[in-house]
Design a protein around this motif. Structure first.
Motif, short mmCIF file in Angstrom:
data_model
loop_
_atom_site.label_atom_id
_atom_site.label_comp_id
_atom_site.label_asym_id
_atom_site.label_seq_id
_atom_site.Cartn_x
_atom_site.Cartn_y
_atom_site.Cartn_z
N GLU A 170 13.14 16.41 -10.18
CA GLU A 170 11.80 15.83 -10.00
C GLU A 170 11.50 15.56 -8.52
OE1 GLU A 170 11.24 11.41 -10.78
OE2 GLU A 170 12.74 11.93 -12.27
N HIS A 171 10.25 15.80 -8.15
CA HIS A 171 9.84 15.64 -6.75
C HIS A 171 8.33 15.76 -6.63
CE1 HIS A 171 9.85 19.98 -7.36
NE2 HIS A 171 8.98 20.06 -6.36
N THR A 172 7.82 15.40 -5.47
CA THR A 172 6.43 15.75 -5.13
C THR A 172 6.52 16.78 -3.99
OG1 THR A 172 6.27 13.98 -3.49
CG2 THR A 172 5.52 13.47 -5.73
N ILE A 209 -2.17 24.31 -9.81
CA ILE A 209 -2.36 23.73 -8.47
C ILE A 209 -1.84 22.30 -8.45
CG2 ILE A 209 -4.05 23.30 -6.62
CD1 ILE A 209 -4.12 26.24 -7.52
N ASN A 210 -1.07 21.98 -7.41
CA ASN A 210 -0.56 20.61 -7.20
C ASN A 210 -1.20 20.04 -5.95
OD1 ASN A 210 1.44 20.99 -9.08
ND2 ASN A 210 3.13 20.90 -7.62
N VAL A 211 -1.61 18.80 -6.03
CA VAL A 211 -1.97 18.07 -4.81
C VAL A 211 -0.65 17.72 -4.12
CG1 VAL A 211 -2.84 15.83 -3.99
CG2 VAL A 211 -4.10 17.08 -5.77
N ARG A 227 4.23 14.21 -9.42
CA ARG A 227 5.68 14.38 -9.54
C ARG A 227 5.92 15.44 -10.63
NH1 ARG A 227 10.45 11.47 -8.12
NH2 ARG A 227 9.40 10.69 -6.29
N HIS A 228 6.75 16.40 -10.35
CA HIS A 228 7.01 17.47 -11.32
C HIS A 228 8.46 17.92 -11.23
CE1 HIS A 228 5.64 19.23 -7.52
NE2 HIS A 228 6.34 20.30 -7.81
N ARG A 229 8.88 18.71 -12.21
CA ARG A 229 10.26 19.20 -12.25
C ARG A 229 10.29 20.44 -13.14
NH1 ARG A 229 13.05 14.71 -16.32
NH2 ARG A 229 12.02 15.45 -18.22
N TYR A 243 3.18 29.09 -3.44
CA TYR A 243 2.69 29.05 -2.06
C TYR A 243 2.43 27.59 -1.72
CZ TYR A 243 -0.64 29.22 1.75
OH TYR A 243 -1.29 29.00 2.94
N PHE A 244 3.05 27.09 -0.67
CA PHE A 244 2.85 25.71 -0.24
C PHE A 244 2.00 25.75 1.03
CE2 PHE A 244 7.01 26.03 -2.26
CZ PHE A 244 6.99 24.99 -3.17
N GLY A 245 0.75 25.34 0.94
CA GLY A 245 -0.15 25.37 2.11
C GLY A 245 0.01 24.09 2.91
FE LIG Z 1 7.34 21.45 -6.35
#
Ligand SMILES: [Fe+2]
Ligand SMILES: C=C1C[C@]23C[C@@]1(O)CC[C@H]2[C@@]12CC[C@H](O)[C@@](C)(C(=O)O1)[C@H]2[C@@H]3C(=O)O
Ligand SMILES: O=C(O)CCC(=O)C(=O)O
Length: 309
Positions: A170-172, A209-211, A227-229, A243-245
């Motif tokens: 788990e992480h952001t 999409i993640n904030v 928070r996701h995992r 893709y992490f912008g």
């Molecule tokens: Fe992630």
């Protein structure tokens, strides 16, 4: 991979703000009401799925085939490509054939364009100017963005005796916005405000999409960095491409004055370099923004009692 000592709680129906959670918000980017729906999803969950995204299917299928091929190579071959190098930022394009570089570049530029469109729609939905206030950071030539391919081999149930195996803890995500696509294998879970993890049904034709933490800061906590995992699948292999912008390293990140409307800033200003340096020293599951939060003074309520916020 990490074996959880207890089975994870996975609830599909959960309470959020005293209402039943009906599933991941789905936003059709071609619809006129999408700006306000995007803002709502970022405020409530920090996570949503988009359709009619404009990324050509050809780019997606070619990249998926490339990833399948790559992950099926023997470890010694994969090591040669540099993808398992100790440098966590090792780019996927290192030592790939020119044709493969074209495939990765085609996909990344198309996904980046979509990410910037979403960021512009968010600025419009928030009624702040200029329209490119968020997207210019990702568009910048110096933007510090990452592209990552993940592979989660199946973990058969009989071997792990019904325990949930964590494929990615788990992480952001620290950046501004993350754009995730996977094959049709489940595994991704997001944490709701009520503490329940929900499984996100896979959808290979859509993007999730993640904030990221930086967008949470720029909106002074209005948008939530979710928070996701990833939990390993028992029978199928999962391949994901994210893709992490991120902004340029020298960019100052702070709550936007146009969004504060007299509120106190929840975070002190920092550069992306400063945040990234601290993030990359942190444990995966840490609340990385904690050390950038400002201490809030006690506030006085209507009955003139001092309350701690
Ligand atoms: Fe992630
Ligand atoms: C343990 C870590 C892996 C990570 C860098 C970090 O020190 C903490 C943040 C992690 C994370 C999460 C989102 C992305 O997957 C990632 C590439 C990122 O930018 O921050 C990873 C980092 C990584 O895997 O190197
Ligand atoms: O592989 C996935 O589905 C998610 C991975 C992820 O969250 C990440 O790489 O930051």
């Amino acid at each position: 991979m990490v074996v959880l000592s207890k089975p994870a709680v996975i609830e599909h129906l959960s309470l959020v703000n005293n209402t039943i959670f009906h599933g991941v918000p789905l936003i059709d980017l071609s619809k006129p009401d999408s700006n306000s729906l995007l803002v709502k999803a970022c405020r409530e969950f920090g996570f949503f799925k988009v359709i009619n995204h404009g990324v050509p299917t050809e780019f997606i299928t070619k990249l998926e085939s490339l990833a399948i091929h790559f992950f099926s190579l023997p470890l010694s071959e994969k090591e040669k490509a540099g993808l398992t190098a100790p440098d966590p930022l090792a780019m996927a394009t290192r030592k790939l054939a020119p044709m493969e570089i074209c495939i990765v570049n085609g996909y990344v530029s198309s996904v980046k364009k979509m990410a910037c469109e979403i960021l512009e729609m968010l600025a419009e939905g928030l009624k702040i100017e200029p329209r490119n206030i968020f997207s210019k950071l990702v568009m910048d030539e110096e933007s510090d963005s990452i592209f990552r391919l993940n592979h989660y081999p199946p973990c058969p149930d009989d071997q792990f005796k019904g325990r949930n195996l964590i494929g990615f803890g788990e992480h952001t995500d620290p950046q501004i916005i993350s754009v995730l696509r996977s094959n049709n294998t489940s595994g991704l879970q997001v944490l709701l405000k009520d503490g329940n993890w929900i499984s996100v049904p896979p959808d290979q034709n859509s993007f999730f999409i993640n904030v990221g933490d930086s967008l949470q800061v720029m909106t002074n906590g209005m948008f939530k960095s979710v928070r996701h995992r990833v939990v390993a699948n028992t029978s199928k292999s999962r391949i994901s491409m994210i893709y992490f912008g991120g902004p340029p390293l020298c960019e100052k990140i702070a709550p936007l004055p146009s969004l504060m409307k007299g509120e106190d800033s929840l975070y002190r200003e920092f550069t992306w370099f400063e945040y990234k340096k601290s993030a990359y020293k942190s444990r995966l599951d840490e609340n990385r923004l904690g050390r950038f939060e400002k201490l809030q003074p006690p506030c006085v309520n209507k009955e003139r009692k001092i309350v701690l916020s």
